[in-house]
Write a protein that holds these residues in place. Sequence first.
Motif, mmCIF file in Angstrom:
data_model
loop_
_atom_site.group_PDB
_atom_site.id
_atom_site.type_symbol
_atom_site.label_atom_id
_atom_site.label_comp_id
_atom_site.label_asym_id
_atom_site.label_seq_id
_atom_site.Cartn_x
_atom_site.Cartn_y
_atom_site.Cartn_z
ATOM 1 N N ILE A 4 0.848 -1.202 0.000
ATOM 2 C CA ILE A 4 0.000 0.000 0.000
ATOM 3 C C ILE A 4 0.881 1.248 0.000
ATOM 4 O O ILE A 4 1.781 1.378 0.833
ATOM 5 C CB ILE A 4 -0.913 0.001 1.251
ATOM 6 C CG1 ILE A 4 -1.770 -1.264 1.282
ATOM 7 C CG2 ILE A 4 -1.784 1.261 1.286
ATOM 8 C CD1 ILE A 4 -2.276 -1.630 2.660
ATOM 9 N N ALA A 109 -0.110 -7.086 5.221
ATOM 10 C CA ALA A 109 -0.074 -5.805 4.512
ATOM 11 C C ALA A 109 1.135 -5.010 4.973
ATOM 12 O O ALA A 109 1.668 -5.235 6.060
ATOM 13 C CB ALA A 109 -1.354 -5.017 4.766
ATOM 14 N N VAL A 111 2.661 -0.771 4.493
ATOM 15 C CA VAL A 111 2.441 0.572 3.938
ATOM 16 C C VAL A 111 3.788 1.234 3.651
ATOM 17 O O VAL A 111 4.655 1.272 4.520
ATOM 18 C CB VAL A 111 1.616 1.445 4.915
ATOM 19 C CG1 VAL A 111 1.613 2.910 4.469
ATOM 20 C CG2 VAL A 111 0.184 0.926 5.017
ATOM 21 N N MET A 126 2.429 -0.580 -6.227
ATOM 22 C CA MET A 126 1.565 -0.854 -5.081
ATOM 23 C C MET A 126 0.234 -1.474 -5.519
ATOM 24 O O MET A 126 -0.205 -1.278 -6.655
ATOM 25 C CB MET A 126 1.286 0.448 -4.313
ATOM 26 C CG MET A 126 2.534 1.163 -3.831
ATOM 27 S SD MET A 126 3.480 0.214 -2.623
ATOM 28 C CE MET A 126 5.158 0.660 -3.092
ATOM 29 N N ASN A 129 -3.206 2.883 -3.483
ATOM 30 C CA ASN A 129 -2.523 4.072 -2.972
ATOM 31 C C ASN A 129 -3.479 5.000 -2.232
ATOM 32 O O ASN A 129 -4.637 5.152 -2.618
ATOM 33 C CB ASN A 129 -1.862 4.828 -4.128
ATOM 34 C CG ASN A 129 -0.759 4.018 -4.775
ATOM 35 O OD1 ASN A 129 0.329 3.872 -4.230
ATOM 36 N ND2 ASN A 129 -1.031 3.445 -5.952
ATOM 37 N N ILE A 195 -8.236 -2.542 4.605
ATOM 38 C CA ILE A 195 -6.964 -3.273 4.479
ATOM 39 C C ILE A 195 -7.097 -4.680 5.050
ATOM 40 O O ILE A 195 -6.688 -5.654 4.422
ATOM 41 C CB ILE A 195 -5.824 -2.501 5.201
ATOM 42 C CG1 ILE A 195 -5.535 -1.171 4.476
ATOM 43 C CG2 ILE A 195 -4.564 -3.357 5.283
ATOM 44 C CD1 ILE A 195 -4.630 -0.217 5.243
#
Length: 199
Positions: A4, A109, A111, A126, A129, A195
């Motif tokens: 992400i 996940a 980021v 990614m 976004n 997420i």
Amino acid sequence: MLRIGLTGGIGSGKTTISSLLKEKGIPIVDADIIAREVLKEYPIIIQTIKEKFGSEFIDKNGELIRRKFGNFIFKNPLKRLEYEKIIIPYIKKEIFDQMNQYEKLGEMACVVDAPTLIEQGLNECMDFNILVWVDRETQIERVKERDKLKYEEILDRINSQMSLNEKRKMVDFIIDNTFTIEETKKQVEKLVRVIKSGV
């Protein structure tokens, strides 16, 4: 693992959002921290800066005088691009190394928090976004209060990045960080649910 991208402009509050996501147990790869670390890890970067831009930007301990150098490159767009060509490959390498480490650890996940995510094309790597958005007046006021920069220096930094309104068109999720921290937290909670559902 979901990859992400998280981006925003100077003073948009991206660091706040990043911290809130971290509190929710989502690993963060922070490009700003990496940008500092690579200067120590790869001495060739400092050496190249000295050769290309002058030794006045390096202190007696061999470290970059960040604010002085920042003022210089943000006033000179071509010099900034020249600097980015030197440092960005190292930053990208570290970003991907850290993401791969989180994947090996079995994280669901991760980021990547990067101010120039879109400008450097990282958004294309990614799964989705996020943009932290504020209006320009709020952005200017926050930078003024936080960094104690002159108005002209603030504008140089803001104008060196793609505008937040342009970035809006290139992301999948927008967090409006103009209002209270409570309202921001609600938006982050909604994002975390997305997420954790695996999108």
